[in-house]
Design an enzyme around this catalytic site. Sequence first.
Site, PDB file in Angstrom:
ATOM      1  N   HIS A 150       0.810  -1.226   0.000  1.00  0.00           N
ATOM      2  CA  HIS A 150       0.000   0.000   0.000  1.00  0.00           C
ATOM      3  C   HIS A 150       0.841   1.274   0.000  1.00  0.00           C
ATOM      4  O   HIS A 150       0.313   2.357  -0.236  1.00  0.00           O
ATOM      5  CB  HIS A 150      -0.935  -0.006   1.215  1.00  0.00           C
ATOM      6  N   CYS A 179       3.344  -1.160  -4.424  1.00  0.00           N
ATOM      7  CA  CYS A 179       3.007  -1.427  -5.827  1.00  0.00           C
ATOM      8  C   CYS A 179       3.551  -0.297  -6.701  1.00  0.00           C
ATOM      9  O   CYS A 179       3.380   0.887  -6.373  1.00  0.00           O
ATOM     10  CB  CYS A 179       1.496  -1.537  -5.993  1.00  0.00           C
ATOM     11  N   GLU A 183      -2.764   3.434   2.222  1.00  0.00           N
ATOM     12  CA  GLU A 183      -2.290   4.043   0.956  1.00  0.00           C
ATOM     13  C   GLU A 183      -2.419   5.561   1.020  1.00  0.00           C
ATOM     14  O   GLU A 183      -1.531   6.292   0.554  1.00  0.00           O
ATOM     15  CB  GLU A 183      -3.082   3.489  -0.245  1.00  0.00           C
ATOM     16  N   CYS A 215      -6.159   2.274 -10.561  1.00  0.00           N
ATOM     17  CA  CYS A 215      -5.308   1.390 -11.372  1.00  0.00           C
ATOM     18  C   CYS A 215      -6.133   0.485 -12.282  1.00  0.00           C
ATOM     19  O   CYS A 215      -7.350   0.353 -12.128  1.00  0.00           O
ATOM     20  CB  CYS A 215      -4.409   0.563 -10.458  1.00  0.00           C
ATOM     21  N   SER A 246     -10.050  -4.347   3.101  1.00  0.00           N
ATOM     22  CA  SER A 246      -9.567  -4.221   1.730  1.00  0.00           C
ATOM     23  C   SER A 246     -10.434  -3.218   0.971  1.00  0.00           C
ATOM     24  O   SER A 246     -11.592  -3.495   0.643  1.00  0.00           O
ATOM     25  CB  SER A 246      -9.610  -5.592   1.045  1.00  0.00           C
ATOM     26  N   SER A 247      -9.858  -2.066   0.689  1.00  0.00           N
ATOM     27  CA  SER A 247     -10.605  -0.993   0.034  1.00  0.00           C
ATOM     28  C   SER A 247     -11.156  -1.452  -1.311  1.00  0.00           C
ATOM     29  O   SER A 247     -12.344  -1.291  -1.613  1.00  0.00           O
ATOM     30  CB  SER A 247      -9.685   0.216  -0.153  1.00  0.00           C
ATOM     31  N   ASN A 248     -10.308  -2.064  -2.130  1.00  0.00           N
ATOM     32  CA  ASN A 248     -10.781  -2.421  -3.482  1.00  0.00           C
ATOM     33  C   ASN A 248     -11.876  -3.475  -3.421  1.00  0.00           C
ATOM     34  O   ASN A 248     -12.794  -3.463  -4.234  1.00  0.00           O
ATOM     35  CB  ASN A 248      -9.601  -2.835  -4.365  1.00  0.00           C
ATOM     36  N   SER A 276      -6.635  -8.589  -3.521  1.00  0.00           N
ATOM     37  CA  SER A 276      -5.769  -9.227  -2.515  1.00  0.00           C
ATOM     38  C   SER A 276      -6.263 -10.606  -2.102  1.00  0.00           C
ATOM     39  O   SER A 276      -5.715 -11.207  -1.175  1.00  0.00           O
ATOM     40  CB  SER A 276      -5.684  -8.316  -1.288  1.00  0.00           C
TER      41      SER A 276
HETATM   42  O1  10D Z   1      -7.245  -1.869   0.832  1.00  0.00           O
HETATM   43  P1  10D Z   1      -6.650  -1.987  -0.547  1.00  0.00           P
HETATM   44  O2  10D Z   1      -7.622  -2.345  -1.587  1.00  0.00           O
HETATM   45  O3  10D Z   1      -5.874  -0.745  -0.882  1.00  0.00           O
HETATM   46  O4  10D Z   1      -5.511  -3.108  -0.459  1.00  0.00           O
HETATM   47  P2  10D Z   1      -5.536  -4.677  -0.680  1.00  0.00           P
HETATM   48  O5  10D Z   1      -4.350  -5.187   0.032  1.00  0.00           O
HETATM   49  O6  10D Z   1      -6.845  -5.256  -0.373  1.00  0.00           O
HETATM   50  O7  10D Z   1      -5.338  -4.859  -2.255  1.00  0.00           O
HETATM   51  C1  10D Z   1      -4.168  -4.481  -2.921  1.00  0.00           C
HETATM   52  C2  10D Z   1      -4.160  -3.039  -3.194  1.00  0.00           C
HETATM   53  C3  10D Z   1      -3.163  -2.215  -2.846  1.00  0.00           C
HETATM   54  C4  10D Z   1      -1.875  -2.665  -2.332  1.00  0.00           C
HETATM   55  C5  10D Z   1      -3.318  -0.747  -2.973  1.00  0.00           C
HETATM   56  F1  10D Z   1      -3.083  -0.413  -4.243  1.00  0.00           F
HETATM   57 FE1  SF4 Z   2      -1.195  -2.083  -7.595  1.00  0.00          FE
HETATM   58 FE2  SF4 Z   2      -3.706  -1.723  -8.391  1.00  0.00          FE
HETATM   59 FE3  SF4 Z   2      -2.997  -3.967  -7.265  1.00  0.00          FE
HETATM   60 FE4  SF4 Z   2      -3.100  -1.746  -5.814  1.00  0.00          FE
HETATM   61  S1  SF4 Z   2      -4.813  -2.802  -6.771  1.00  0.00           S
HETATM   62  S2  SF4 Z   2      -1.519  -3.305  -5.751  1.00  0.00           S
HETATM   63  S3  SF4 Z   2      -2.395  -0.238  -7.346  1.00  0.00           S
HETATM   64  S4  SF4 Z   2      -2.225  -3.169  -9.239  1.00  0.00           S
END
Ligand code: 10D
Ligand code: SF4
Length: 316
Positions: A79, A101, A131, A200, A228-230, A273
């Site tokens: 992050h 990343c 992040e 991204c 996990s934000s995403n 993730s």
């Molecule tokens: O919470 P998040 O979505 O930022 O992180 P997660 O570890 O769930 O997924 C990977 C994303 C990253 C490292 C931020 F870009």
């Molecule tokens: Fe990188 Fe996007 Fe994955 Fe976050 S979600 S680690 S910015 S590729």
Amino acid sequence: MTKPSLTLYLAAPRGFCAGVDRAIKIVEMALEKWGAPVYVRHEIVHNRYVVDDLRAKGAVFVEELEECPDDRPVIFSAHGVPKSVPAEAAKRNMLYVDATCPLVSKVHIEAERHHADGFQIVMIGHAGHPETAGTMGQLPEGEVLLVETPRDVADLEVRDPERLAFVTQTTLSVDDTIDVVAALKDRFPNIKGPHKEDICYATTNRQDAVKAMAAKADAMLVVGAPNSSNSRRLVEVGAKAGCGYAQLVQRATDIDWRALEGITTIGVTAGASAPEVLVDEVVEALKARYEVTVEEIETARENVEFKVPRVMREPA
Ligand code: 10D
Ligand code: SF4
């Protein structure tokens, strides 16, 4: 007893992105190279299964650098970290590897460039997320202002509206961010920024697949962690796109079977993730209760791969 029929839509792409894959590899390679324990500042990625697996191999997860000894390697999570963290590690003469990343690092560089040009920065991101802390921490206090919503934009107090730039977190909702960027451009017509935002490819692609699935599925399960934000954005995107029931599940045991009563179609996806083994577990749990027909909903193909840092590789 015959099982009810269920059409299971599997989103593609789903699960691991290139940044997550690289970050996990960095920890595994560090353990191979330097032996246990290897310290990791913050969960390498936001997934308990991944973290537990690495912990079993000898990784020690901490929240702050202070918790690490000087004489063991430390890895910074995917992050990103504020500038003060590698600075402190260097001061303590520690061996550290930054698993940020590259697409997060790109945003750090953007922010620094704008700052060097004399601009104050507005970051669109979620308060308290690592992040956001990492990106804001690239610049001195007060140089980056955080907004989450169009309302926050209305409340902004900036130094000079003519010397303003914006950056974003990489895992935001694409659609919600359009509104925040519009509010920024409306209030500060000369604000500089990326072409659209800094979300991204992996975030964008997973949200697109969810939208395509939401139109067809009675319910949706997103494999991912609550921090996990995403992954959380995928649940929101699914619900907003019209799926009547969208739920985040860490494991198959989290599935609320009562809520799924009467459905004939379901969508399954996973945050960036979440490992595929957990998707398999969820699919198997559905197969145990339903006569399942699997259909993949593919909205994009990904072939992004990031190299591991030089310090991890043997010299050529
Ligand atoms: O919470 P998040 O979505 O930022 O992180 P997660 O570890 O769930 O997924 C990977 C994303 C990253 C490292 C931020 F870009
Ligand atoms: Fe990188 Fe996007 Fe994955 Fe976050 S979600 S680690 S910015 S590729």
